[in-house]
Design an enzyme around this catalytic site. Structure first.
Site, short mmCIF file in Angstrom:
data_model
loop_
_atom_site.label_atom_id
_atom_site.label_comp_id
_atom_site.label_asym_id
_atom_site.label_seq_id
_atom_site.Cartn_x
_atom_site.Cartn_y
_atom_site.Cartn_z
N LYS A 111 55.64 60.18 -11.41
CA LYS A 111 54.54 60.61 -12.27
C LYS A 111 53.86 61.87 -11.73
O LYS A 111 53.29 62.65 -12.49
CB LYS A 111 53.50 59.51 -12.42
C1 LIG Z 1 56.78 55.26 -14.91
C2 LIG Z 1 57.91 54.82 -14.07
C3 LIG Z 1 59.16 54.56 -14.62
C4 LIG Z 1 59.42 54.63 -16.11
O1 LIG Z 1 59.36 55.94 -16.60
P1 LIG Z 1 59.20 56.22 -18.17
O2 LIG Z 1 58.99 57.67 -18.30
O3 LIG Z 1 57.99 55.43 -18.59
O4 LIG Z 1 60.42 55.72 -18.82
C5 LIG Z 1 60.18 54.23 -13.77
N1 LIG Z 1 59.99 54.12 -12.44
C6 LIG Z 1 58.79 54.35 -11.87
C7 LIG Z 1 58.62 54.17 -10.42
C8 LIG Z 1 57.71 54.73 -12.67
O5 LIG Z 1 56.52 54.96 -12.11
#
Ligand SMILES: *Cc1c(COP(=O)(O)O)cnc(C)c1O
Length: 505
Positions: free
Chosen positions: A112
């Site tokens: 993120k």
């Molecule tokens: C948010 C997240 C995901 C999923 O990503 P999306 O964009 O919501 O599909 C997978 N792994 C981790 C560690 C995340 O923080």
């Protein structure tokens, strides 16, 4: 470049408006009117750029109301020493034909950060361009990683405030600790009784509540979203697909022009959608392999063309993927329906009322040209973490292990020999208990449950991989008390924090 709503009933907006508003007024998501085309010559020229320089080039194609100098400045600030690796998103070889793209070198140790370290710059610049007189209040529903990454990005950013909601008991201990230790004058945090979907639905309701928006307006604020529905979240993620490709070329894993597959641990469908956008622009991407945990609504969707959210919700060892309504899939639906906004609006209406919708056989065929899908349960995740650790001396977190397990099955079934990048989304230290249970379960028996860092220390002892600073720094931090509320108290909580921020300033 202009942006329109996936549901077609909102007016077309500029890039800075799309970023500032977050969601379109008809409830749809903003999408670019076309994908900028990247030629082989451009790919070649871009292949030797640094990460921030590449990011500025790519974003400039979409953000036509930003200047290239402005973007260079923003990207240099965002992708600098807050990351603990100078490559920002390094590609590491795992084995023949497989590379790992490490997206967890930012301050909160999950992918993120790739978008949320830059979004505050994009948003505040957008506010200036739109001469926004209100302060922007970012509302976030998080399954664990977005909340912390958004707080870290927006903490004490002028003219913004951020209110984060997470499902009570639905995030990992490290994720919760990270959020409760966040400092900043413009931050509020609540745990909501319910699961992630309840929390996300609550936030969506607040966004679409016109009367409440007026109330907030009277207090000097307007809402925006830092969830992956905001185009400003998706755009920065396109960059690392290009970066991974170029790194694979430099490592000799592929030749320039060869196709490359990506396997992506998926929840809200934001990460993998950015890969799809990169492919639409002309990056030679083969298949995007959508990896889910036991909440395998997307696996079923790709298998039979039916999206059906009416099913049991499971809490798994990969909580950031514990999602039954993947919001960003709406942007894919827009593309596969050939931008038929009436069709998208009616699917979303069906999802809302009947809990499901269905693609036509032809549409399903189209999707399978770009995507494959699979899922892994917690037991398989555990075995995969152990196997990769023992065979390749690489420590995967639970989310990345979901992807590895799905990739193994995909190769077994398809015999696809295309080189593949596993998109690794979190540091194993963020999910230390489950990772330790996979590689050294005997150590868990001697754990002191009163010490939140006991597992961290044992994992370091077992692997000799240093604890990242983002976890290490929590040892000395102040932990705020947990604020738990009912689902129907979210609005009240937002109003209370707005009034508190007003008093402070
Ligand atoms: C948010 C997240 C995901 C999923 O990503 P999306 O964009 O919501 O599909 C997978 N792994 C981790 C560690 C995340 O923080």
């Amino acid at each position: 470049m202009k942006y329109q709503s996936t549901r077609g009933a909102a007016k077309t907006v500029s890039a800075s408006e799309a970023i500032l508003y977050g969601l379109a007024e008809d409830g749809g998501l903003y999408v670019p009117e076309q994908f900028p085309a990247v030629s082989p010559e451009m790919l070649l020229a871009w292949s030797s750029l640094s990460y921030p320089a590449l990011a500025a080039k790519i974003m400039a194609l979409y953000l036509s109301d930003f200047s290239e100098e402005e973007l260079q400045d923003i990207c240099t600030k965002a992708y600098g020493d807050r990351f603990d690796n100078t490559q920002i998103a390094p590609l590491v070889a795992l084995k023949k034909n497989e590379q790992i793209l490490e997206l967890f070198h930012g301050p909160t140790l999950a992918f993120k950060d790739m978008a949320l370290q830059i979004l505050p710059y994009l948003l505040t610049a957008s506010m200036k361009k739109q001469q926004e007189s209100k302060k922007v209040l970012i509302l976030v529903a998080t399954s664990g990683d977005t909340g912390k990454a958004a707080m870290e990005g927006f903490a004490d950013v002028e003219n913004t405030a951020i209110h984060v909601f997470y499902p009570h008991g639905g995030v990992s201990p490290a994720q919760e600790l990270q959020m409760r230790c966040q400092k900043g004058k413009n931050i509020a945090l609540h745990a909501v009784k319910g699961n992630f979907d309840d929390t996300q639905t609550g936030v969506k309701r607040i966004f679409s509540d016109v009367d409440f928006a007026k109330e907030i307006d009277a207090e000097g604020y307007r809402f925006s979203s830092a969830n992956s529905m905001n185009f400003g979240r998706l755009l920065p993620q396109i960059v690392y697909y290009f970066s991974a490709y170029f790194q694979a070329v430099h490592a000799g894993a592929i030749q320039m022009g060869d196709v490359l597959n990506f396997v992506v641990p998926t929840g809200n469908f934001g990460n993998i959608l950015s890969g799809y956008y990169a492919k639409q622009m002309g990056l030679p991407v083969g298949r995007l392999i959508c990896a889910s945990n036991r909440n395998n609504v997307l696996t079923d969707f790709f298998a039979d063309g039916i999206y059906d959210r009416k099913r049991t919700f499971y809490q798994t060892s990969s909580p950031s993927m514990d999602i039954l309504v993947s919001s960003n899939l709406e942007r894919l639906l827009y593309e596969i329906s050939q931008r038929d906004t009436a069709q998208v609006a009616s699917w979303m209406e069906e999802l809302n009322h009947a809990g499901k919708y269905q693609l036509s056989p032809a549409q399903r065929e189209t999707v399978l040209k770009d995507f494959a899908a699979g899922y892994a349960d917690d037991e398989q995740v555990k075995q995969t973490i152990a196997k990769v650790w023992n065979e390749n001396n690489m420590l995967l977190d639970t989310h990345s292990a979901v992807a590895q397990c799905v990739l193994d099955h995909y190769i077994e079934n398809s015999h696809d020999e295309t080189a593949t990048v596993l998109v690794s989304t979190a540091s194993p230290y963020k999910f230390a208990a489950d990772v330790l249970a996979a590689i050294a379960p005997e150590k868990l028996q001697k754990i002191d449950s009163s010490d939140p860092f006991a597992v961290t220390d044992l994992l370091e002892e077992a692997t000799h991989i240093p604890v990242p600073e983002g976890i290490e720094s929590l040892r000395k931090a102040n932990v705020a008390k947990e604020n738990v509320i009912e689902r129907d108290e979210m609005k009240k909580a937002v109003l209370a924090s707005v009034q508190q921020w007003k008093q402070q300033s």
